[in-house]
Design a protein around this motif. Structure first.
Motif, PDB file in Angstrom:
ATOM      1  N   ASP A  34       0.841  -1.197   0.000  1.00 23.75           N
ATOM      2  CA  ASP A  34       0.000   0.000   0.000  1.00 23.75           C
ATOM      3  C   ASP A  34       0.877   1.248   0.000  1.00 23.75           C
ATOM      4  N   LEU A  35       1.929   1.225   0.807  1.00 24.73           N
ATOM      5  CA  LEU A  35       2.820   2.382   0.888  1.00 24.73           C
ATOM      6  C   LEU A  35       3.558   2.601  -0.430  1.00 24.73           C
ATOM      7  N   MET A  36       4.106   1.526  -0.993  1.00 27.36           N
ATOM      8  CA  MET A  36       4.871   1.673  -2.238  1.00 27.36           C
ATOM      9  C   MET A  36       3.962   2.023  -3.419  1.00 27.36           C
ATOM     10  N   GLN A  37       2.743   1.536  -3.377  1.00 26.78           N
ATOM     11  CA  GLN A  37       1.780   1.859  -4.432  1.00 26.78           C
ATOM     12  C   GLN A  37       1.574   3.380  -4.527  1.00 26.78           C
ATOM     13  N   MET A  38       1.561   4.041  -3.376  1.00 30.37           N
ATOM     14  CA  MET A  38       1.371   5.497  -3.375  1.00 30.37           C
ATOM     15  C   MET A  38       2.531   6.183  -4.108  1.00 30.37           C
ATOM     16  N   ILE A  39       3.736   5.681  -3.882  1.00 31.70           N
ATOM     17  CA  ILE A  39       4.904   6.295  -4.501  1.00 31.70           C
ATOM     18  C   ILE A  39       4.967   5.938  -5.977  1.00 31.70           C
ATOM     19  N   LEU A  40       4.599   4.732  -6.282  1.00 32.36           N
ATOM     20  CA  LEU A  40       4.636   4.230  -7.655  1.00 32.36           C
ATOM     21  C   LEU A  40       3.740   5.050  -8.574  1.00 32.36           C
ATOM     22  N   ALA A  52      10.703  -0.741   0.536  1.00 32.03           N
ATOM     23  CA  ALA A  52       9.832   0.397   0.862  1.00 32.03           C
ATOM     24  C   ALA A  52      10.607   1.490   1.599  1.00 32.03           C
ATOM     25  N   ILE A  53      11.436   1.075   2.555  1.00 34.02           N
ATOM     26  CA  ILE A  53      12.222   2.050   3.318  1.00 34.02           C
ATOM     27  C   ILE A  53      13.098   2.874   2.373  1.00 34.02           C
ATOM     28  N   LEU A  54      13.813   2.209   1.490  1.00 34.41           N
ATOM     29  CA  LEU A  54      14.720   2.920   0.584  1.00 34.41           C
ATOM     30  C   LEU A  54      13.956   3.852  -0.349  1.00 34.41           C
ATOM     31  N   MET A  55      12.763   3.409  -0.769  1.00 33.93           N
ATOM     32  CA  MET A  55      11.944   4.247  -1.649  1.00 33.93           C
ATOM     33  C   MET A  55      11.488   5.515  -0.948  1.00 33.93           C
ATOM     34  N   VAL A  56      11.067   5.368   0.307  1.00 37.14           N
ATOM     35  CA  VAL A  56      10.590   6.553   1.033  1.00 37.14           C
ATOM     36  C   VAL A  56      11.772   7.474   1.350  1.00 37.14           C
ATOM     37  N   GLU A  57      12.915   6.885   1.695  1.00 33.65           N
ATOM     38  CA  GLU A  57      14.100   7.689   2.000  1.00 33.65           C
ATOM     39  C   GLU A  57      14.547   8.519   0.809  1.00 33.65           C
ATOM     40  N   GLN A 115      14.995   5.738 -10.048  1.00 35.85           N
ATOM     41  CA  GLN A 115      13.691   6.371  -9.884  1.00 35.85           C
ATOM     42  C   GLN A 115      13.134   6.780 -11.240  1.00 35.85           C
ATOM     43  N   PRO A 116      11.812   6.773 -11.382  1.00 33.33           N
ATOM     44  CA  PRO A 116      11.218   7.135 -12.670  1.00 33.33           C
ATOM     45  C   PRO A 116      11.478   8.596 -13.006  1.00 33.33           C
ATOM     46  N   ASP A 117      11.756   8.863 -14.286  1.00 30.80           N
ATOM     47  CA  ASP A 117      11.904  10.239 -14.757  1.00 30.80           C
ATOM     48  C   ASP A 117      10.814  10.523 -15.789  1.00 30.80           C
ATOM     49  N   ASP A 118      10.844  11.736 -16.341  1.00 29.00           N
ATOM     50  CA  ASP A 118       9.794  12.121 -17.299  1.00 29.00           C
ATOM     51  C   ASP A 118       9.777  11.204 -18.515  1.00 29.00           C
TER      52      ASP A 118
END
Lengths: 220, 229
Positions: free
Chosen positions: B102-108, B164-169, B208-211
């Motif tokens: 759920d957390l990573m989905q928000m960032i994705l 997830a931790i690394l993604m949020v960081e 990380q995703p770019d344009d």
């Protein structure tokens, strides 16, 4: 001490309905506590009963389980509805994820404005008839038995029948081009535990109405 | 004949990244096919490779698997990362990965939102991480005392949480400041040999995703994807 599972949720379908379906299909009696006030919800939070501050929550076998999929996976495995090996399990997982995506489109429908609902209805119909139902029709055709996986009822069948009935409530003719799914529907609905769940007076919940929306919003 | 698993997806994180993490943690080598044009995607559909017309797609053990969770469960089950019994599996691992998902989905979905939504949603994500998810896992580590979230060995839940931790960081480097056990967890799990290897430059881990990534995905899928949290 293990008694009947106890379900904590709003008095309506939402995310808990799939759990009611699966328990009913497995012939498991359960009790429900309906969240009607913010105070009830806050008490659950204070008691540390909700790992991620969210419902559904199901008290089962001495555990307070949250996260719908985790709960469903536990019930399925415990009651022999998860296939016989890793590969059957993988198929069941794929199929339930597909029906889950379809059910989610309908689950949120009542939250939209009338114009958005019109668009969502078209999307539901399109996804059901062009993406999901053709897949399950083909699975039934290729598999050649009564069920989606293996030769007995699994979680995949229960979730599919739930999805079919939900879509039919919105688009009554949605199965018109899917003869095998029509047969599937008839057969599965006649399984004794499921037939019982489909009768009036069961714990199956009706589609969301005004008062459900208000209650759920108040607790958000 | 089964060889290495073959992953078909866009050349970026998206929903496939968790699969890359789990295979890498399990020490399983894999190949990748990147979708770069709409024609490739339509061909996959025509060939009947995509059960629900969607990627991720993973060719593994003679199956063309779709649906991220199904793929991850299969890999976890196969490589001894799914606990030792039903209780560990469902009560703990499934529950924990649903939270991190759920957390990573928000960032994705963030790069695909409308600009106004992006600005509003990033602080919400950080707030959820700090007030809902990380406290839950900090508490699990405190009560469990084994260094892992479940049992006494690495499981899918640990790999997913580290991801997830690394993604949020990446969005907020201070996010673990109030969570000493998660800091310890992060260091320990990152130093496990297979995971350490995956974290090194030159691995199959994606940036990380770019344009450009967003534009490629939208061109290929031709869907307007405006997510709101």
């Amino acid at each position: 001490m293990a008694g009947k599972p106890k379900l904590y949720y709003f008095n309506g379908r939402g995310r808990m309905e799939s759990i009611r379906w699966l328990l009913a299909a497995a012939g498991i009696e359960f009790v429900e506590e309906f969240l009607e006030t913010r105070e009830q919800y806050e008490k659950l939070l204070q008691d540390g009963a909700l790992l991620f501050q969210q419902v559904p929550m199901v008290e089962i076998d001495g555990m307070k389980m949250v996260q719908t999929r985790a709960i469903l996976g536990y019930i399925a495995a415990k009651h022999n509805l998860y296939g016989k090996d890793l590969k059957e399990r993988a198929l069941i997982d794929m199929y339930v994820e597909g029906t889950r995506d379809l059910i989610d489109l309908i689950r949120v429908h009542h939250k939209f404005s009338p114009e958005e609902q019109e668009k969502n209805l078209a999307l539901i119909n399109e996804r059901a008839t062009a993406r999901y139902f053709p897949v399950y029709e083909k699975v039934l055709k290729d598999h050649g038995t009564e069920f989606l996986v293996g030769n007995q009822l699994t979680w995949a069948d229960v979730q599919l029948i739930e999805a079919i009935l939900m879509v039919e409530e919105k688009v009554s003719t949605v199965l018109s081009k899917f003869p095998l799914l029509q047969d599937f529907k008839t057969r599965i609905c006649n399984i004794p535990t499921i037939k019982k769940f489909l009768q009036p007076g069961s714990q199956r919940k009706p589609p969301p109405d005004e008062s459900y929306v208000v209650t759920a919003n108040r607790l958000d | 004949m089964s060889g290495k698993p073959k992953l078909t997806y866009f050349n970026g994180r998206g929903r496939m990244e968790s699969v890359r993490w789990l295979l890498a943690a399990a020490g399983v080598e894999f190949e990748e096919v990147f979708l770069e044009t709409r024609e490739q995607y339509l061909k996959l559909i025509q060939d009947g490779d995509l059960l629900f017309d969607q990627v991720p797609l993973v060719d593994i053990d003679g199956m063309k698997m779709v649906q991220t969770r199904a793929i991850l469960s299969y890999i976890a089950g196969k490589h001894n990362l799914y606990g030792k019994d039903l209780k560990e599996r469902a009560l703990y691992i499934d529950t924990y990965v649903e939270g991190t998902m759920d957390l990573m989905q928000m960032i994705l979905t963030l790069p695909f939102s409308l600009p106004e939504a992006k600005e509003k949603n990033l602080p919400l994500i950080i707030e959820k991480a700090k007030n809902r998810y990380f406290p839950a896992y900090e508490k699990v580590l405190k009560q469990h005392c084994q260094g892992f979230l479940v049992g006494n060995q690495l499981s899918w839940a640990d790999v997913h949480l580290l991801e997830a931790i690394l993604m949020v960081e990446e969005k907020d480097p201070t996010v673990l400041s109030e969570f000493p056990l998660l800091q310890g967890f992060k260091t320990r799990i990152s130093n496990m040999p297979t995971i350490k290897k995956f974290l090194q430059p030159g691995s199959q881990r994606k940036p990380q995703p770019d344009d450009k990534y967003v534009a490629t995905v939208m061109k290929i899928l031709k869907e307007a994807m405006y997510y709101s949290i």
